[in-house]
Motif scaffolding. Structure first.
Motif, short mmCIF file in Angstrom:
data_model
loop_
_atom_site.label_atom_id
_atom_site.label_comp_id
_atom_site.label_asym_id
_atom_site.label_seq_id
_atom_site.Cartn_x
_atom_site.Cartn_y
_atom_site.Cartn_z
N GLN A 113 0.83 -1.20 0.00
CA GLN A 113 0.00 0.00 0.00
C GLN A 113 0.86 1.26 0.00
N ILE A 114 1.97 1.21 0.75
CA ILE A 114 2.88 2.35 0.79
C ILE A 114 3.45 2.63 -0.59
N LEU A 115 3.90 1.58 -1.27
CA LEU A 115 4.47 1.73 -2.60
C LEU A 115 3.45 2.27 -3.58
N ILE A 116 2.24 1.74 -3.50
CA ILE A 116 1.18 2.19 -4.42
C ILE A 116 0.90 3.68 -4.21
N LEU A 117 0.78 4.09 -2.94
CA LEU A 117 0.49 5.49 -2.64
C LEU A 117 1.63 6.40 -3.09
N PHE A 118 2.88 6.00 -2.78
CA PHE A 118 4.02 6.82 -3.14
C PHE A 118 4.17 6.93 -4.66
N ILE A 119 4.06 5.79 -5.35
CA ILE A 119 4.20 5.81 -6.81
C ILE A 119 3.07 6.62 -7.44
N SER A 120 1.87 6.50 -6.89
CA SER A 120 0.73 7.26 -7.42
C SER A 120 0.95 8.76 -7.26
N MET A 121 1.42 9.19 -6.08
CA MET A 121 1.67 10.61 -5.86
C MET A 121 2.82 11.11 -6.73
N THR A 122 3.80 10.25 -6.96
CA THR A 122 4.92 10.62 -7.84
C THR A 122 4.44 10.82 -9.27
N ILE A 123 3.61 9.88 -9.74
CA ILE A 123 3.06 9.99 -11.10
C ILE A 123 2.21 11.25 -11.23
N LEU A 124 1.43 11.54 -10.20
CA LEU A 124 0.58 12.74 -10.23
C LEU A 124 1.44 14.00 -10.27
N SER A 125 2.53 14.02 -9.51
CA SER A 125 3.43 15.18 -9.52
C SER A 125 4.10 15.34 -10.89
N ILE A 126 4.53 14.23 -11.46
CA ILE A 126 5.14 14.27 -12.80
C ILE A 126 4.13 14.77 -13.82
N PHE A 127 2.89 14.32 -13.69
CA PHE A 127 1.81 14.75 -14.58
C PHE A 127 1.64 16.27 -14.53
N LEU A 128 1.61 16.83 -13.31
CA LEU A 128 1.47 18.28 -13.15
C LEU A 128 2.69 19.01 -13.72
N ASP A 129 3.85 18.40 -13.59
CA ASP A 129 5.06 19.00 -14.15
C ASP A 129 5.00 19.00 -15.67
N GLU A 130 4.47 17.92 -16.26
CA GLU A 130 4.41 17.81 -17.72
C GLU A 130 3.47 18.85 -18.33
N VAL A 131 2.45 19.27 -17.61
CA VAL A 131 1.56 20.30 -18.14
C VAL A 131 2.05 21.71 -17.78
N ASN A 132 3.29 21.78 -17.27
CA ASN A 132 3.97 23.06 -16.98
C ASN A 132 3.44 23.77 -15.74
N PHE A 133 2.77 23.06 -14.85
CA PHE A 133 2.18 23.69 -13.67
C PHE A 133 3.25 24.30 -12.78
N PHE A 134 4.31 23.53 -12.45
CA PHE A 134 5.35 24.02 -11.56
C PHE A 134 6.16 25.14 -12.21
N LYS A 135 6.52 24.97 -13.48
CA LYS A 135 7.30 26.00 -14.17
C LYS A 135 6.50 27.28 -14.30
N TYR A 136 5.21 27.15 -14.55
CA TYR A 136 4.36 28.33 -14.67
C TYR A 136 4.33 29.12 -13.36
N LEU A 137 4.16 28.41 -12.24
CA LEU A 137 4.13 29.08 -10.94
C LEU A 137 5.47 29.76 -10.64
N ALA A 138 6.56 29.07 -10.92
CA ALA A 138 7.89 29.62 -10.66
C ALA A 138 8.16 30.85 -11.53
N THR A 139 7.72 30.80 -12.79
CA THR A 139 7.91 31.93 -13.69
C THR A 139 7.10 33.14 -13.25
N VAL A 140 5.88 32.91 -12.81
CA VAL A 140 5.04 34.01 -12.32
C VAL A 140 5.72 34.69 -11.13
#
Length: 248
Positions: free
Chosen positions: A69-96
């Motif tokens: 369960q720990i691995l599933i949760l961690f991997i899921s949150m990692t994938i979700l974070s990567i997904f947000l990074d791929e749509v430029n969410f983090f870069k957009y916030l940092a640039t603003v």
């Protein structure tokens, strides 16, 4: 004693492997050496019967720790974070943030620290570091400023504020699961220590880097946009839903 020897030897070999031969190349296949060493160490424990197959299966199915369960949760949150990074969410916030700096290093420093802190609470500290480190290096190179204060602030913020919620760090997940601490109780116990630690380390960093942060810089505004607002909405909705269900 055999378990201790194997464990110590495995840890030492992982460090040596990571420093001197981090990758193993077999034709066109490139393998990270650290997990190979760790796997061999685990197999040695089985070979020397320091742990049996039944014990291994019981530990994996143990509801108290729940490694799967720990691995599933961690991997899921990692994938979700990567997904947000791929749509430029983090870069957009940092640039603003940097575009509103008005040539003030102190403003950028505080803004990036706050941004990193908030994001790492709800996502994964590892992903935040991997995402923001190249941005900070690129920004420092273009503005010809010292990147050290920003990198130190990023690492400290990511590894401090990630203590607040279970999902911020895989270590949190493991410890909380081991002691059967649920999401809400973990938050209630850790919110005050995290805030105190985060603010005190920020104060110390300001004392250390104050002179450097007073140096003027010239910022050229950069543009960053969200690649797909629909996908961003889906990602943020999933992140919010995960956090709410964990609280329940």
């Amino acid at each position: 004693m055999a378990s201790l020897i194997i464990a110590v030897a495995t840890v030492i070999l992982i460090i040596v492997a990571s420093l001197f031969f981090p990758t193993i190349k077999i034709k066109k296949i490139c393998i990270q050496s650290y997990w190979v060493v760790a796997t061999i160490g685990a197999l040695l424990l089985l070979i020397f019967k320091e742990i049996t197959i039944n014990e291994l299966i019981n530990n994996f199915s143990n509801s108290k720790i729940g490694p799967i369960q720990i691995l599933i949760l961690f991997i899921s949150m990692t994938i979700l974070s990567i997904f947000l990074d791929e749509v430029n969410f983090f870069k957009y916030l940092a640039t603003v943030v940097t575009n509103r700096a008005k040539n003030s290093q102190l403003y950028i420093f505080l803004s990036l620290y706050i941004l990193t802190s908030v994001l790492t609470i709800f996502t994964s500290n590892d992903i935040i570091i991997l995402t923001f480190t190249p941005f900070i290096c690129y920004f420092a190179k273009n503005t010809k400023i010292n990147p050290i204060p920003y990198l130190v602030a990023e690492f400290i913020a990511a590894n401090t504020w990630s203590m607040m919620l279970i999902i911020g760090n895989p270590t949190n997940i493991y410890i909380a699961s081991s002691f059967e601490i649920d999401f809400a109780n973990y938050f209630l116990k850790m919110v005050i220590p995290t805030i105190i630690t985060g603010l005190s380390t920020l104060f110390l960093m300001l004392l250390i880097f104050w002179k450097k942060l007073q140096e003027p810089i010239q910022i050229q505004e950069e543009s960053a946009h969200i690649k797909n607002k629909t996908l961003l909405a889906i990602g943020l909705f999933n992140l919010l839903s995960c956090t709410i269900f964990l609280f329940r």
